[in-house]
Design a protein around this motif. Structure first.
Motif, mmCIF file in Angstrom:
data_model
loop_
_atom_site.group_PDB
_atom_site.id
_atom_site.type_symbol
_atom_site.label_atom_id
_atom_site.label_comp_id
_atom_site.label_asym_id
_atom_site.label_seq_id
_atom_site.Cartn_x
_atom_site.Cartn_y
_atom_site.Cartn_z
ATOM 1 N N LYS A 282 -15.555 128.383 -43.522
ATOM 2 C CA LYS A 282 -14.218 128.983 -43.444
ATOM 3 C C LYS A 282 -14.321 130.505 -43.327
ATOM 4 O O LYS A 282 -13.573 131.139 -42.568
ATOM 5 C CB LYS A 282 -13.392 128.583 -44.669
ATOM 6 C CG LYS A 282 -13.011 127.099 -44.654
ATOM 7 C CD LYS A 282 -12.438 126.637 -45.980
ATOM 8 C CE LYS A 282 -12.225 125.124 -45.972
ATOM 9 N NZ LYS A 282 -11.840 124.617 -47.289
ATOM 10 N N THR A 283 -15.262 131.085 -44.047
ATOM 11 C CA THR A 283 -15.489 132.523 -43.948
ATOM 12 C C THR A 283 -16.004 132.893 -42.560
ATOM 13 O O THR A 283 -15.551 133.865 -41.952
ATOM 14 C CB THR A 283 -16.504 132.979 -45.011
ATOM 15 O OG1 THR A 283 -15.964 132.711 -46.304
ATOM 16 C CG2 THR A 283 -16.796 134.462 -44.886
ATOM 17 N N ALA A 284 -16.946 132.112 -42.045
ATOM 18 C CA ALA A 284 -17.506 132.384 -40.716
ATOM 19 C C ALA A 284 -16.430 132.297 -39.637
ATOM 20 O O ALA A 284 -16.416 133.110 -38.700
ATOM 21 C CB ALA A 284 -18.635 131.401 -40.417
ATOM 22 N N MET A 285 -15.522 131.323 -39.760
ATOM 23 C CA MET A 285 -14.436 131.209 -38.780
ATOM 24 C C MET A 285 -13.544 132.441 -38.812
ATOM 25 O O MET A 285 -13.185 132.997 -37.765
ATOM 26 C CB MET A 285 -13.606 129.949 -39.045
ATOM 27 C CG MET A 285 -14.260 128.668 -38.610
ATOM 28 S SD MET A 285 -13.086 127.274 -38.535
ATOM 29 C CE MET A 285 -12.640 127.107 -40.264
ATOM 30 N N ALA A 286 -13.188 132.857 -40.016
ATOM 31 C CA ALA A 286 -12.298 134.011 -40.158
ATOM 32 C C ALA A 286 -12.941 135.270 -39.588
ATOM 33 O O ALA A 286 -12.274 136.102 -38.965
ATOM 34 C CB ALA A 286 -11.938 134.216 -41.624
ATOM 35 N N GLU A 287 -14.249 135.412 -39.767
ATOM 36 C CA GLU A 287 -14.944 136.605 -39.300
ATOM 37 C C GLU A 287 -15.160 136.605 -37.789
ATOM 38 O O GLU A 287 -15.408 137.650 -37.190
ATOM 39 C CB GLU A 287 -16.306 136.716 -39.997
ATOM 40 C CG GLU A 287 -16.209 137.054 -41.475
ATOM 41 C CD GLU A 287 -17.562 137.068 -42.157
ATOM 42 O OE1 GLU A 287 -18.550 136.589 -41.536
ATOM 43 O OE2 GLU A 287 -17.641 137.548 -43.300
ATOM 44 N N ASN A 288 -15.070 135.438 -37.169
ATOM 45 C CA ASN A 288 -15.405 135.331 -35.748
ATOM 46 C C ASN A 288 -14.257 134.832 -34.882
ATOM 47 O O ASN A 288 -14.463 134.408 -33.748
ATOM 48 C CB ASN A 288 -16.617 134.407 -35.585
ATOM 49 C CG ASN A 288 -17.886 135.040 -36.106
ATOM 50 O OD1 ASN A 288 -18.539 135.789 -35.406
ATOM 51 N ND2 ASN A 288 -18.229 134.763 -37.358
ATOM 52 N N GLY A 289 -13.022 134.890 -35.413
ATOM 53 C CA GLY A 289 -11.857 134.582 -34.593
ATOM 54 C C GLY A 289 -11.659 133.126 -34.252
ATOM 55 O O GLY A 289 -11.023 132.795 -33.248
ATOM 56 N N LEU A 290 -12.195 132.221 -35.063
ATOM 57 C CA LEU A 290 -12.027 130.802 -34.809
ATOM 58 C C LEU A 290 -10.913 130.222 -35.674
ATOM 59 O O LEU A 290 -10.626 130.729 -36.757
ATOM 60 C CB LEU A 290 -13.322 130.038 -35.099
ATOM 61 C CG LEU A 290 -14.545 130.416 -34.265
ATOM 62 C CD1 LEU A 290 -15.737 129.563 -34.670
ATOM 63 C CD2 LEU A 290 -14.263 130.267 -32.783
ATOM 64 N N ALA A 291 -10.310 129.155 -35.193
ATOM 65 C CA ALA A 291 -9.264 128.455 -35.939
ATOM 66 C C ALA A 291 -9.798 127.106 -36.404
ATOM 67 O O ALA A 291 -10.714 126.550 -35.793
ATOM 68 C CB ALA A 291 -8.033 128.249 -35.065
ATOM 69 N N PRO A 292 -9.244 126.549 -37.476
ATOM 70 C CA PRO A 292 -9.674 125.214 -37.905
ATOM 71 C C PRO A 292 -9.441 124.184 -36.804
ATOM 72 O O PRO A 292 -8.391 124.159 -36.162
ATOM 73 C CB PRO A 292 -8.765 124.930 -39.113
ATOM 74 C CG PRO A 292 -8.333 126.278 -39.594
ATOM 75 C CD PRO A 292 -8.224 127.126 -38.369
ATOM 76 N N PHE A 293 -10.433 123.364 -36.553
ATOM 77 C CA PHE A 293 -10.319 122.281 -35.572
ATOM 78 C C PHE A 293 -11.432 121.299 -35.903
ATOM 79 O O PHE A 293 -12.567 121.454 -35.464
ATOM 80 C CB PHE A 293 -10.469 122.810 -34.143
ATOM 81 C CG PHE A 293 -10.253 121.766 -33.074
ATOM 82 C CD1 PHE A 293 -8.973 121.366 -32.729
ATOM 83 C CD2 PHE A 293 -11.327 121.181 -32.425
ATOM 84 C CE1 PHE A 293 -8.769 120.402 -31.734
ATOM 85 C CE2 PHE A 293 -11.143 120.222 -31.439
ATOM 86 C CZ PHE A 293 -9.862 119.834 -31.090
ATOM 87 N N THR A 294 -11.113 120.312 -36.728
ATOM 88 C CA THR A 294 -12.129 119.377 -37.195
ATOM 89 C C THR A 294 -11.863 117.988 -36.647
ATOM 90 O O THR A 294 -10.852 117.364 -36.967
ATOM 91 C CB THR A 294 -12.162 119.325 -38.740
ATOM 92 O OG1 THR A 294 -12.397 120.644 -39.248
ATOM 93 C CG2 THR A 294 -13.272 118.408 -39.221
ATOM 94 N N LYS A 295 -12.751 117.536 -35.775
ATOM 95 C CA LYS A 295 -12.750 116.155 -35.286
ATOM 96 C C LYS A 295 -14.198 115.697 -35.342
ATOM 97 O O LYS A 295 -15.050 116.248 -34.641
ATOM 98 C CB LYS A 295 -12.224 116.063 -33.851
ATOM 99 C CG LYS A 295 -10.737 116.351 -33.682
ATOM 100 C CD LYS A 295 -10.321 116.172 -32.228
ATOM 101 C CE LYS A 295 -8.852 116.541 -32.002
ATOM 102 N NZ LYS A 295 -7.928 115.609 -32.648
ATOM 103 N N VAL A 296 -14.492 114.710 -36.187
ATOM 104 C CA VAL A 296 -15.873 114.326 -36.430
ATOM 105 C C VAL A 296 -16.030 112.809 -36.326
ATOM 106 O O VAL A 296 -15.168 112.055 -36.774
ATOM 107 C CB VAL A 296 -16.329 114.809 -37.828
ATOM 108 C CG1 VAL A 296 -17.733 114.315 -38.144
ATOM 109 C CG2 VAL A 296 -16.284 116.324 -37.914
#
Length: 322
Positions: A282-296
């Motif tokens: 979650k920290t890495a996403m925030a620092e790199n402009g990514l949004a949550p998107f989880t499909k596994v």
């Protein structure tokens, strides 16, 4: 996109793992040189999987650049088809290229897609003084006169940025998509400059490319192409809520060799879900402009199959493939 390089593991921890004979039991192949999106995906997953104890030993990251991901794809199919310890970083570019036969006859069903754990949201952007106040305004203008709106994007004709406005217009019931004007330029920065400068009427790209322009007030984002509004940008409406059922995100995830067992596939899915759920990610996403998107897992494979089928259809309609 702003990328941050991380050390996978400290020397002492690495030596400790080697002492028990299990160092680098697993490997993530990044199909590009260090510093890009696929490299970022591998290094983050490798680091976090070990930190959250989803794997027992450090994961090796191998850079295998070439062919827009094609060299790594071919190597996995030919040399690692039954290897349960290899994952490969992938994104929307992977599925677009597979759909358009850019990997010299290789097809998406030669591997298995495990999951996506984050995404750079697609956006449709206009200059701050544009007459278009919402996505419906733009769609109406294109329907009335397709030549009146030109899109700038950072991908080539037929690439992922080009596909976004085509999907929106198809969702709006406009089928003559060859009339939609698209200008491919050298990256998202050039595309937004074209639009802010008045050379094109709109930009099609990713959220990370326009954050600075949003903050400076130079642009208006007509829509974000996600299932839900993006955290931190809650004032930007989705295309869906404006009546256009389009989700187009540059997802970050992995695939595995086709020949591994279902149990081995599910093991990777569980590990990847552990990364998605971690505070580190979650920290890495925030620092790199990514949004949550989880499909596994199996659901993600089904989703990828649908995306590829849609891309094939659009690519044929605009003449990128036969």
């Amino acid at each position: 996109m702003k990328m941050t390089m991380f050390k996978v593991l400290g020397t002492s921890a690495l030596l400790s793992a080697m002492s028990v004979g299990s160092a680098f039991a697993t490997e993530c192949i990044a199909p590009a040189n260090p510093g890009g999106g696929w490299d970022f995906t591998c290094r983050q997953i490798a680091n976090i999987m070990y930190e959250v104890k989803a794997i027992d030993a450090p994961m090796q990251v191998t850079n295998m650049a070439g062919g827009g991901g094609g060299v790594a794809f071919s190597a996995v199919v030919a040399d690692h088809n039954t290897d349960p310890d290899v994952i490969v970083a992938a994104s929307s570019a992977t599925t677009t290229r597979l759909a358009q036969n850019a990997y010299a006859g290789m097809t998406a069903d030669q591997v298995r897609f495990v999951g996506a754990i984050g995404a750079d949201p697609g956006v449709i952007v206009v200059a701050k003084d544009s007459p278009f106040q919402n996505l419906g305004d733009m769609v109406a203008a294109i329907k009335a006169d397709p030549a009146s709106v030109a899109f700038a994007g950072g991908s080539a004709v037929g690439g992922f940025d080009h596909m976004k406005p085509l999907q929106i217009m198809k969702a709006a019931g406009f089928n003559d998509i060859t009339k939609i004007k698209y200008i491919g330029v050298d990256g998202g920065a050039d595309a937004i400059t074209q639009t802010v400068g008045g050379f094109t009427q709109a930009m099609t790209g990713d959220m990370s490319e326009i954050v600075g322009f949003i903050k400076s007030g130079d642009v208006r984002v007509l829509a974000v192409l996600t299932e839900e509004r993006v955290p931190g940008f809650e004032d930007i409406p989705t295309a869906r809520e404006q009546g256009f059922d389009v989700v187009a995100v540059n997802w970050r995830g992995v695939y595995v060799p086709k020949g591994i067992s279902d149990d081995q596939f599910n093991t990777w899915a569980t590990r990847l879900k552990a990364v998605a759920d971690s505070e580190q990610w979650k920290t890495a996403m925030a620092e790199n402009g990514l949004a949550p998107f989880t499909k596994v897992g199996a659901d993600f494979q089904t989703w990828v199959d649908g995306v590829i089928a849609d891309t094939v259809t659009l690519s044929k309609e605009i003449g990128v493939i036969q």
